[in-house]
Design a protein around this motif. Structure first.
Motif, PDB file in Angstrom:
ATOM      1  N   ALA A 253       0.932  -1.231   0.011  1.00  0.00           N
ATOM      2  CA  ALA A 253      -0.264  -0.085   0.169  1.00  0.00           C
ATOM      3  C   ALA A 253       0.871   1.325   0.004  1.00  0.00           C
ATOM      4  CB  ALA A 253      -0.862   0.074   1.381  1.00  0.00           C
ATOM      5  N   ILE A 254       0.820   1.953  -1.131  1.00  0.00           N
ATOM      6  CA  ILE A 254       1.664   3.272  -1.287  1.00  0.00           C
ATOM      7  C   ILE A 254       0.958   4.484  -0.936  1.00  0.00           C
ATOM      8  CG2 ILE A 254       3.040   4.495  -2.868  1.00  0.00           C
ATOM      9  CD1 ILE A 254       3.541   1.917  -4.462  1.00  0.00           C
ATOM     10  N   SER A 255       1.560   5.145   0.022  1.00  0.00           N
ATOM     11  CA  SER A 255       0.433   6.497   0.467  1.00  0.00           C
ATOM     12  C   SER A 255      -1.101   5.769   0.932  1.00  0.00           C
ATOM     13  CB  SER A 255       0.188   7.423  -0.557  1.00  0.00           C
ATOM     14  OG  SER A 255      -0.273   8.827   0.013  1.00  0.00           O
ATOM     15  N   PRO A 256      -1.036   4.983   1.996  1.00  0.00           N
ATOM     16  CA  PRO A 256      -2.326   4.370   2.426  1.00  0.00           C
ATOM     17  C   PRO A 256      -3.116   5.243   3.439  1.00  0.00           C
ATOM     18  CG  PRO A 256      -0.513   3.282   3.680  1.00  0.00           C
ATOM     19  CD  PRO A 256       0.237   4.350   2.773  1.00  0.00           C
ATOM     20  N   SER A 257      -4.490   4.989   3.672  1.00  0.00           N
ATOM     21  CA  SER A 257      -5.184   5.474   4.600  1.00  0.00           C
ATOM     22  C   SER A 257      -5.829   4.399   5.486  1.00  0.00           C
ATOM     23  CB  SER A 257      -6.587   6.093   3.808  1.00  0.00           C
ATOM     24  OG  SER A 257      -7.485   6.608   4.940  1.00  0.00           O
ATOM     25  N   LEU A 258      -5.862   4.888   6.843  1.00  0.00           N
ATOM     26  CA  LEU A 258      -6.726   3.770   7.752  1.00  0.00           C
ATOM     27  C   LEU A 258      -7.931   3.863   7.613  1.00  0.00           C
ATOM     28  CD1 LEU A 258      -6.140   1.762   9.868  1.00  0.00           C
ATOM     29  CD2 LEU A 258      -6.307   3.828  11.582  1.00  0.00           C
ATOM     30  N   TYR A 259      -8.577   4.836   7.046  1.00  0.00           N
ATOM     31  CA  TYR A 259     -10.017   4.813   6.876  1.00  0.00           C
ATOM     32  C   TYR A 259     -10.517   4.818   5.596  1.00  0.00           C
ATOM     33  CZ  TYR A 259      -9.350   6.503  11.695  1.00  0.00           C
ATOM     34  OH  TYR A 259      -8.783   6.507  13.051  1.00  0.00           O
ATOM     35  N   VAL A 260     -11.911   4.529   5.657  1.00  0.00           N
ATOM     36  CA  VAL A 260     -12.597   4.693   4.192  1.00  0.00           C
ATOM     37  C   VAL A 260     -13.267   6.155   4.161  1.00  0.00           C
ATOM     38  CG1 VAL A 260     -14.900   3.850   2.954  1.00  0.00           C
ATOM     39  CG2 VAL A 260     -13.331   2.426   4.076  1.00  0.00           C
ATOM     40  N   TYR A 261     -12.688   6.888   3.106  1.00  0.00           N
ATOM     41  CA  TYR A 261     -13.093   8.151   2.872  1.00  0.00           C
ATOM     42  C   TYR A 261     -14.321   8.422   1.849  1.00  0.00           C
ATOM     43  CZ  TYR A 261      -9.234  10.087   5.790  1.00  0.00           C
ATOM     44  OH  TYR A 261      -8.455  10.374   6.535  1.00  0.00           O
ATOM     45  N   LEU A 303       4.019  25.287  -6.446  1.00  0.00           N
ATOM     46  CA  LEU A 303       4.469  24.229  -5.293  1.00  0.00           C
ATOM     47  C   LEU A 303       3.592  23.230  -5.012  1.00  0.00           C
ATOM     48  CD1 LEU A 303       4.471  27.398  -2.954  1.00  0.00           C
ATOM     49  CD2 LEU A 303       6.242  26.173  -3.642  1.00  0.00           C
ATOM     50  N   PRO A 304       3.896  22.116  -4.297  1.00  0.00           N
ATOM     51  CA  PRO A 304       3.009  20.911  -4.356  1.00  0.00           C
ATOM     52  C   PRO A 304       1.501  21.227  -3.748  1.00  0.00           C
ATOM     53  CG  PRO A 304       5.273  20.755  -3.156  1.00  0.00           C
ATOM     54  CD  PRO A 304       5.185  22.251  -3.531  1.00  0.00           C
ATOM     55  N   THR A 305       0.585  20.736  -4.587  1.00  0.00           N
ATOM     56  CA  THR A 305      -0.840  20.695  -4.134  1.00  0.00           C
ATOM     57  C   THR A 305      -1.404  19.465  -3.500  1.00  0.00           C
ATOM     58  OG1 THR A 305      -1.451  19.839  -6.154  1.00  0.00           O
ATOM     59  CG2 THR A 305      -1.332  22.389  -6.234  1.00  0.00           C
ATOM     60  N   GLY A 306      -2.233  19.658  -2.777  1.00  0.00           N
ATOM     61  CA  GLY A 306      -2.907  18.262  -2.116  1.00  0.00           C
ATOM     62  C   GLY A 306      -4.100  18.528  -1.016  1.00  0.00           C
ATOM     63  N   TYR A 307      -4.619  17.684  -0.449  1.00  0.00           N
ATOM     64  CA  TYR A 307      -5.780  17.955   0.408  1.00  0.00           C
ATOM     65  C   TYR A 307      -5.333  17.637   1.691  1.00  0.00           C
ATOM     66  CZ  TYR A 307      -8.573  19.586  -3.520  1.00  0.00           C
ATOM     67  OH  TYR A 307      -9.072  20.394  -4.513  1.00  0.00           O
ATOM     68  N   LYS A 342       6.299  14.163   3.780  1.00  0.00           N
ATOM     69  CA  LYS A 342       5.831  15.351   3.066  1.00  0.00           C
ATOM     70  C   LYS A 342       4.610  15.061   2.185  1.00  0.00           C
ATOM     71  CE  LYS A 342      10.218  17.877   3.662  1.00  0.00           C
ATOM     72  NZ  LYS A 342      11.195  18.569   2.812  1.00  0.00           N
ATOM     73  N   ASP A 343       3.950  14.162   2.496  1.00  0.00           N
ATOM     74  CA  ASP A 343       2.861  13.739   1.607  1.00  0.00           C
ATOM     75  C   ASP A 343       1.694  14.719   1.681  1.00  0.00           C
ATOM     76  OD1 ASP A 343       0.446  12.673   0.288  1.00  0.00           O
ATOM     77  OD2 ASP A 343       0.790  10.544   1.012  1.00  0.00           O
ATOM     78  N   SER A 344       1.523  15.568   0.459  1.00  0.00           N
ATOM     79  CA  SER A 344       0.568  16.604   0.722  1.00  0.00           C
ATOM     80  C   SER A 344      -0.886  16.296   0.409  1.00  0.00           C
ATOM     81  CB  SER A 344       1.009  17.650  -0.460  1.00  0.00           C
ATOM     82  OG  SER A 344       1.045  17.235  -1.579  1.00  0.00           O
ATOM     83  N   MET A 345      -1.057  15.225   0.171  1.00  0.00           N
ATOM     84  CA  MET A 345      -2.603  14.729  -0.373  1.00  0.00           C
ATOM     85  C   MET A 345      -3.188  14.178   1.148  1.00  0.00           C
ATOM     86  SD  MET A 345      -4.690  14.549  -2.492  1.00  0.00           S
ATOM     87  CE  MET A 345      -3.767  14.759  -3.975  1.00  0.00           C
ATOM     88  N   TRP A 346      -2.666  13.291   1.742  1.00  0.00           N
ATOM     89  CA  TRP A 346      -3.176  13.168   2.980  1.00  0.00           C
ATOM     90  C   TRP A 346      -1.924  12.518   3.973  1.00  0.00           C
ATOM     91  CZ3 TRP A 346      -6.874   8.860   0.865  1.00  0.00           C
ATOM     92  CH2 TRP A 346      -6.246   7.870   0.606  1.00  0.00           C
ATOM     93  N   ASN A 347      -2.386  12.411   5.306  1.00  0.00           N
ATOM     94  CA  ASN A 347      -1.270  12.306   6.189  1.00  0.00           C
ATOM     95  C   ASN A 347      -1.045  10.471   6.230  1.00  0.00           C
ATOM     96  OD1 ASN A 347       0.510  12.034   8.473  1.00  0.00           O
ATOM     97  ND2 ASN A 347      -1.090  12.364   9.857  1.00  0.00           N
ATOM     98  N   SER A 348      -0.256  10.054   4.971  1.00  0.00           N
ATOM     99  CA  SER A 348       0.051   8.797   4.920  1.00  0.00           C
ATOM    100  C   SER A 348       1.100   8.344   6.086  1.00  0.00           C
ATOM    101  CB  SER A 348       0.610   8.437   3.503  1.00  0.00           C
ATOM    102  OG  SER A 348       1.835   9.357   3.392  1.00  0.00           O
ATOM    103  N   LYS A 349       1.968   9.047   6.272  1.00  0.00           N
ATOM    104  CA  LYS A 349       2.907   8.759   7.517  1.00  0.00           C
ATOM    105  C   LYS A 349       1.898   8.386   8.888  1.00  0.00           C
ATOM    106  CE  LYS A 349       6.756  10.690  10.156  1.00  0.00           C
ATOM    107  NZ  LYS A 349       5.955  10.577  11.499  1.00  0.00           N
ATOM    108  N   GLY A 350       1.262   9.285   9.083  1.00  0.00           N
ATOM    109  CA  GLY A 350       0.391   9.180  10.410  1.00  0.00           C
ATOM    110  C   GLY A 350      -0.609   7.688  10.117  1.00  0.00           C
TER     111      GLY A 350
END
Length: 356
Positions: A253-261, A303-307, A342-350
Motif C-alpha cells: 500500500a503506497i500512501s495508504p489511509s487507515l479509513y474509508v473516505y 508548489l506541491p498541491t494536495g488536500y 511530506k505527503d501533501s495529499m493526506w497524512n500517509s505517514k500518520g
C-alpha cells in the motif's frame, strides 16, 4: 569535453550514472536532462550546476550540485527534478509498453564548451505481451509468453482514474517475473477511452468488480494466491480487498489511509459491498474549500498541491470514526506500507504509524 554514461542504459528501471571529463579544474558546468516520452509531445526537463574536481571531472554519483533542487550526491537526482516543459500536450490514449520508450538527452554546458549525449530506455526488456482487456473488466494485462505459473499481481491506481498512469509501473514489474493486471475501477468524464459500464465518479464503486478481476486471475491463470499493489486511493481499495480475501498473499500500500473516505466530488462512500455503501469519513466542506483555493495559488507558484488539511480534519472530527476504519487486522498476508513525511495529499505517514 566528454560525457560518459555507465549502467544498464536500455533498462528504464535501472540506475545509471553520468561522468563528465575534459573540464578545467574547479570549472562550473550546467548539466541538463531532457526526457521525451514516446506517447506524448510534452517533454520534461531538469537542470543542476556542478563544479569539477582538480582533475576536471564531474561524477553525478559522488558530487553534490552547487546549485539545484537536491543537495546530496545522487546519480539519479536529475530524474527526480524533472518537470513538464509544456502545460498541455497531445498524448496517445492507447499505449503498448512492449514498444514504448523514453529518450534521455544529457547536456553539459560551460562558458568554454558544451557536449551532449542521447540514450534510449525501454520499459519492457523481457518476452512479455501486453493484453488490452475490455470485458468483463477494463484492464491491461502484462503476461510472460514463455512461462506459466507466474506470480500474479493486481495493480490499482489512485483517484486520477486513468489506467495509463499506472502502466509504466505494471510494465516494469513484469520484468521481474510477475504477471501484472493493471485494473481500472472508474472512468472519469475526461477519460480519453471511456468505459461505459464503469462509474464516472469515484463513488459507490462495487468491491465485487475487483473480486471479479481476481477470480479471473485465479480461474484463467491458475493462481492460488494473489498479491495486490495499490497507490493512494488505490491503496485504500487494496487494503479493503485484502481484508476481505484470505488468499491475498502480499499487500503493498503506497500512501495508504487507515479509513474509508467519501468519494469525489459528492459526500457518498467510495465503495460498496453487497449493494450497501461502506461507512465512510465524509470530507469537511470548509477544509476542502480552503484546500481548493490554496491549490490554485500553489499551482501558480509551482508548489506541491494536495488536500492534507481536508483529510486530516475530516477524520479527526468524525463521529463513530472506528466504524469507518479499514479492518487491517483481518489481512492474512504480508503487508508493506510506503508513505512520505511530506505527503501533501493526506497524512500517509500518520496512517502507517497507526496501522503498524
Amino acid at each position: 569535453m566528454d560525457i560518459h554514461i555507465t549502467g544498464e542504459i536500455e533498462k528504464i528501471d535501472k540506475r545509471i550514472n553520468l561522468v563528465i571529463s575534459g573540464l578545467l579544474p574547479n570549472e562550473e558546468c550546467t548539466v541538463k536532462l531532457n526526457v521525451h516520452y514516446s506517447w506524448t509531445d510534452c517533454d520534461m526537463e531538469s537542470t543542476a550546476r556542478f563544479k569539477s574536481n582538480d582533475k576536471g571531472c564531474i561524477n553525478l554519483d559522488k558530487d553534490i550540485p552547487v546549485c539545484g533542487s537536491y543537495t546530496e550526491a545522487n546519480a539519479m537526482g536529475l530524474f527526480a527534478l524533472l518537470k513538464d516543459i509544456k502545460i498541455t500536450a497531445s498524448k496517445r490514449a492507447t499505449r503498448d509498453f512492449t514498444k514504448e520508450y523514453i529518450i534521455c538527452k544529457f547536456s553539459a554546458i560551460t562558458k568554454q564548451s558544451s557536449a551532449e549525449v542521447e540514450i534510449k530506455r525501454k520499459f519492457i526488456y523481457k518476452n512479455i505481451e501486453q493484453l488490452h482487456m475490455y470485458e468483463p473488466f477494463r484492464g491491461e494485462y502484462f503476461v510472460h509468453k514463455d512461462q506459466k505459473g507466474k506470480e500474479q499481481i493486481l495493480l490499482l491506481g489512485g483517484s486520477e482514474g486513468y489506467i495509463n498512469s499506472i502502466l509504466p509501473m505494471a510494465a516494469v514489474l513484469s520484468n521481474y517475473g510477475f504477471d501484472v493486471l493493471a485494473l481500472q475501477y472508474f472512468s472519469p468524464f475526461s477519460d480519453t477511452l471511456p468505459v461505459s459500464y464503469l462509474p464516472r465518479f469515484l463513488m459507490n464503486i462495487k468491491l465485487e468488480y475487483v473480486f471479479q478481476a481476481i477470480e479471473w486471475l485465479k480461474r484463467e491463470k491458475g493462481a492460488s494466491e494473489i498479491s495486490i499493489i495499490g497507490l493512494s486511493k488505490g491503496a485504500e481499495l487494496a487494503m479493503l480487498i485484502a481484508s476481505k480475501l484470505s488468499f491475498v498473499k502480499k499487500l503493498v500500500a503506497i500512501s495508504p489511509s487507515l479509513y474509508v473516505y467519501s468519494g469525489i466530488p459528492f459526500p457518498i462512500s467510495s465503495w460498496s459491498l453487497n449493494g450497501k455503501r461502506l461507512p465512510c469519513v465524509h470530507l469537511n466542506l470548509f477544509a476542502a474549500t480552503f484546500d481548493t483555493y490554496k491549490n490554485i495559488i500553489f499551482s501558480i507558484l509551482k508548489l506541491p498541491t494536495g488536500y492534507w488539511l481536508t483529510y486530516e480534519l475530516s477524520q479527526r472530527f468524525c463521529l463513530n470514526r472506528n466504524k469507518k476504519r479499514i479492518p487491517v487486522e483481518n489481512i492474512k498476508g504480508d503487508i508493506c506500507l510506503i508513505g512520505g513525511k511530506k505527503d501533501s495529499m493526506w497524512n500517509s505517514k500518520g496512517a502507517i504509524e497507526k496501522i503498524s
